[in-house]
Design a protein around this motif. Sequence first.
Motif, short mmCIF file in Angstrom:
data_model
loop_
_atom_site.label_atom_id
_atom_site.label_comp_id
_atom_site.label_asym_id
_atom_site.label_seq_id
_atom_site.Cartn_x
_atom_site.Cartn_y
_atom_site.Cartn_z
N VAL A 370 0.87 -1.18 0.00
CA VAL A 370 0.00 0.00 0.00
C VAL A 370 0.90 1.23 0.00
O VAL A 370 1.71 1.40 0.91
N VAL A 371 0.80 2.04 -1.03
CA VAL A 371 1.66 3.23 -1.16
C VAL A 371 0.82 4.49 -0.99
O VAL A 371 -0.25 4.63 -1.60
N GLY A 372 1.29 5.39 -0.12
CA GLY A 372 0.61 6.66 0.10
C GLY A 372 -0.27 6.69 1.32
O GLY A 372 -0.84 7.73 1.65
N PHE A 373 -0.37 5.57 2.04
CA PHE A 373 -1.22 5.50 3.24
C PHE A 373 -0.39 5.88 4.45
O PHE A 373 -0.02 5.06 5.29
N VAL A 374 -0.05 7.18 4.52
CA VAL A 374 0.82 7.68 5.57
C VAL A 374 0.44 9.13 5.85
O VAL A 374 -0.10 9.83 4.97
N TYR A 375 0.72 9.58 7.05
CA TYR A 375 0.22 10.88 7.51
C TYR A 375 1.36 11.60 8.23
O TYR A 375 1.92 11.08 9.20
N SER A 376 1.72 12.79 7.76
CA SER A 376 2.79 13.53 8.40
C SER A 376 2.68 15.00 8.05
O SER A 376 1.86 15.40 7.21
N ILE A 377 3.56 15.83 8.64
CA ILE A 377 3.58 17.25 8.33
C ILE A 377 4.13 17.50 6.93
O ILE A 377 3.91 18.56 6.34
N GLY A 378 4.83 16.53 6.36
CA GLY A 378 5.40 16.70 5.03
C GLY A 378 4.44 16.25 3.94
O GLY A 378 3.35 15.73 4.21
N SER A 379 4.84 16.45 2.72
CA SER A 379 4.02 16.07 1.57
C SER A 379 3.99 14.56 1.39
O SER A 379 4.99 13.87 1.60
N VAL A 380 2.84 14.05 0.96
CA VAL A 380 2.72 12.61 0.72
C VAL A 380 3.48 12.20 -0.54
O VAL A 380 3.89 11.05 -0.67
N MET A 381 3.69 13.11 -1.48
CA MET A 381 4.29 12.73 -2.76
C MET A 381 5.70 12.16 -2.61
O MET A 381 5.98 11.05 -3.06
N PRO A 382 6.64 12.86 -1.98
CA PRO A 382 7.97 12.27 -1.82
C PRO A 382 7.96 11.03 -0.91
O PRO A 382 8.76 10.12 -1.11
N GLN A 383 7.04 10.99 0.05
CA GLN A 383 6.96 9.80 0.90
C GLN A 383 6.46 8.60 0.10
O GLN A 383 6.98 7.49 0.24
N ALA A 384 5.45 8.83 -0.73
CA ALA A 384 4.95 7.75 -1.58
C ALA A 384 6.02 7.28 -2.55
O ALA A 384 6.17 6.08 -2.81
N GLU A 385 6.77 8.23 -3.10
CA GLU A 385 7.85 7.86 -4.01
C GLU A 385 8.88 7.00 -3.30
O GLU A 385 9.33 5.97 -3.84
N MET A 386 9.25 7.36 -2.08
CA MET A 386 10.22 6.57 -1.34
C MET A 386 9.66 5.19 -0.99
O MET A 386 10.37 4.18 -1.05
N GLN A 387 8.38 5.14 -0.64
CA GLN A 387 7.75 3.85 -0.38
C GLN A 387 7.80 2.96 -1.62
O GLN A 387 8.10 1.76 -1.53
N ALA A 388 7.50 3.55 -2.77
CA ALA A 388 7.51 2.77 -4.02
C ALA A 388 8.92 2.30 -4.36
O ALA A 388 9.11 1.15 -4.78
N ARG A 389 9.91 3.15 -4.18
CA ARG A 389 11.31 2.73 -4.43
C ARG A 389 11.70 1.60 -3.50
O ARG A 389 12.37 0.64 -3.90
#
Length: 534
Positions: A370-389
């Motif tokens: 599951v990519v993008g199911f995360v919550y933080s003060i930062g943007s989900v886009m770079p977090q989702a990208e790191m999850q996918a990598r």
Amino acid sequence: MVHRVAVIGSGPCGLTSIKACLDEGLVPTCFESSDDMGGLWKFKEVSEPNRASIYRSLTVNIAKELLSFSDFPMPADYPNYMHHSKILKYFRMYAEHFKLLQHICFQTTVKSVKQRPDFSRTGQWEVVTENRDGQEERHIFDAVICCSGRHYTYPNLPLKDFPGIETFEGKYFHSWDYKGPEDMYGKRVVVIGIGNSGGDIAVESSRVAEEVYLSTRRGAWVIRQVSDNGLPVDMKYNTRFVHILFQLLPINLLNWIGEKKLNAMYDHTMYALKPTHRLFSQIPVINDDLPLKILSGSVVIKPNVKQIHGSTVVFDDGSIVEKVDTIVFATGYNYDFPYLSSNVMYKSGHRMGLYKHVVPPNLEHPTLAVVGFVYSIGSVMPQAEMQARWVTRVFKGYKKLPSNQAMIKCVDKDTKDIEKNYIVSKLTPLQVDFVSYMDNLAGDIGARPSLLWLFFTDYPLFKRVLWGPVTAYQYRLKGPGKWEGARRAIFTQFDRMYQPLNTRQVKEQEASITGRLIKLSLTVMAGGAAVYYI
């Protein structure tokens, strides 16, 4: 061996997952239920069932440099805080640049994702889809990545918590259905919920409504996007240096400094905003306009709604508002993945438990993510990208995961720790610290920047990585997926920040970008560093 991967959804999380698959030599097929890519950011005049929804005026509250994918910076002329149409345009440029669109099957809905009978041996999945003509098709994939934005899709409308709502004589709806204030001209409006959507809707509707009341149970800390010296707040304070301070200093001290700084801008007690929690216990509301609207009387802050009688709304403090025409429920969302069978996901308490917030820890083979199911003060886009990598490296076998028992233990511990340290709604994914989480995933795949190494080998870059904003480019300096343009992107990120503001020639105040960074560093060291949101 994983080869064919199904990607569900072509929003930003789906697009970066397609790219990560291609980067690792995998063959992705993306299923998108609508007729275009963009997901949440594809604005529709009418909200569609089972899809995320945004309103017409939505502008992001994360600076463009911190929204950017790690190897594709935002255009320099884009504003720092963009209208949703600009973000969609950026995603389209990203998809076209990396040739991702050819891997997307549009107007194809995923009906179910099930383990194959021989899953224990193959780790494969059966994916059933339905095309626009209603025809079903079965596919076999070696792995599946879910990127369908399901935590902004199903509105949470807790009507049972508002006695008398069935007697309400006006119109009520969830913020999911809100598109603009056109139907609120001259009306009395009550907005329930003081999250970012509730704040935005209250502010926008106050420009045309007769009266607007914003109801909140706990209150909220409200911060500004425009920070000291007019800089975007996250460009100034979302830095590694500030992150280090948060690891070293007592949280009570940081809360005291941060709250003092916020109250110096507008006293949260005087504005009836002061919450029951400390500043860093929950992600704050980001809204530059709300304090002025409160000060001018355009928005009135009220406690929780106690009950409703016809067109009268009664609040917990006994105060009432009569002749209410519209009630907007900005009360969050329920998350769900209806196409997944119930035995696939692991439950940690009342939450969906994911190892590294990506992989179900209970599966015999780690071939579902599951990519993008995360919550933080930062943007989900770079977090989702790191999850996918990260997860595509897992699929390829380059990253070995612990045993199921060890992963489950880790998930349960993370859940308890986060719920202990943060006030997190049961309706949201678990909150993470942006820098710690990004560094953790990047460290697993060998892409985490080393401050010590940079100090001795590239001191100018070291200064920018330590003192500058934690942009995703930092995670392309080394390791798999290394991008030769990463260093330059870091050196020019402030140039891109300033460019859309250079609409009139004025005398330069600082000698150089380095001068600006030194000035920012001194400001941070003087004490403002504790508040990397403010």
